[in-house]
Design a protein around this motif. Structure first.
Motif, mmCIF file in Angstrom:
data_model
loop_
_atom_site.group_PDB
_atom_site.id
_atom_site.type_symbol
_atom_site.label_atom_id
_atom_site.label_comp_id
_atom_site.label_asym_id
_atom_site.label_seq_id
_atom_site.Cartn_x
_atom_site.Cartn_y
_atom_site.Cartn_z
ATOM 1 N N UNK A 192 8.876 12.564 18.348
ATOM 2 C CA UNK A 192 8.723 12.573 16.899
ATOM 3 C C UNK A 192 8.523 13.944 16.294
ATOM 4 N N UNK A 193 8.647 14.998 17.088
ATOM 5 C CA UNK A 193 8.475 16.363 16.557
ATOM 6 C C UNK A 193 9.534 16.682 15.502
ATOM 7 N N UNK A 194 9.132 17.496 14.504
ATOM 8 C CA UNK A 194 10.050 17.886 13.440
ATOM 9 C C UNK A 194 9.960 19.379 13.205
ATOM 10 N N UNK A 195 11.088 20.087 13.192
ATOM 11 C CA UNK A 195 11.060 21.510 12.822
ATOM 12 C C UNK A 195 10.595 21.667 11.380
ATOM 13 N N UNK A 196 9.742 22.670 11.136
ATOM 14 C CA UNK A 196 9.260 22.933 9.763
ATOM 15 C C UNK A 196 9.501 24.370 9.339
#
Length: 198
Positions: A192-196
């Motif tokens: 579930x990681x998301x680049x920010x």
């Protein structure tokens, strides 16, 4: 790259620098003047990471925060290339050389040195100004600092430090198969990681 993990995202001071190939993951705070160089991974798995002012994290170092064992790196600290800092507290002005390994619950005192490939074992306290020589092991509180060929003495101290409980939260009755099933489930949260940002 900056990554949101477990609904937390990194906080980077405007004067800090993160190299384009470094990964900063989750509840990480990087203070003024800190430098995170290429290939470094700074990951708040389920515990925070703080990197103090003017600290330098060299290429391919890994800094990981854990539940109950945040990785708290002080100001003006050198974290050498290929170093592993896992749930450890490192005081100001410490020098952690290439390939050193610091395990959960360990504490490195102000101005202490862990030289090339040195080890600070779980729940070990290295006093301010202490030196772990090249390839040696610090174990216990206060730390005994021993060469690796004195493995039996190192193990006699280390087995009292609850490695399995500290690192994995399990006792000796848990099989490797069950431990790795739990670890696989835990690290699955990265799906579930998301680049920010960069």
């Amino acid at each position: 790259m900056l990554i949101r993990h477990r609904d937390r995202e990194p906080s980077i001071h405007a004067t800090a620098t993160v190299a384009s190939s470094a990964m900063i993951i989750g509840d990480v705070r990087i203070d003024a003047g800190a430098r995170i160089l290429h290939g470094a991974v700074v990951s708040a798995e389920d515990g925070e990471v703080v990197i103090g002012e003017n600290t330098v994290v060299m290429e391919h170092a890994l800094i990981r925060g854990r539940s109950g064992h945040p990785a708290l790196i002080g100001a003006a600290v050198m974290i050498g290339p290929h170093t592993h800092v896992n749930g450890s507290v490192v005081a100001d002005e410490a020098f952690i050389a290439t390939g050193a390994s610091l395990f959960p619950g360990s504490r490195v005192g102000h101005g202490a040195e862990v030289r090339i490939n040195g080890v600070v074992q779980v729940n070990t306290v290295l006093e301010p100004g202490a030196v772990v020589p090249i390839g040696w092991v610090a174990v216990g509180t206060p730390a005994s600092i021993l060469p690796p060929e004195r493995h039996d003495e190192i193990w006699a101290i280390q087995r009292q430090l609850d490695f399995g409980g500290t690192v994995y939260g399990v006792g000796p009755e848990v099989s490797m198969r069950e431990l790795m099933r739990r670890q696989s489930e835990f690290y699955g949260a990265h799906a579930g990681d998301e680049p920010v940002g960069r």
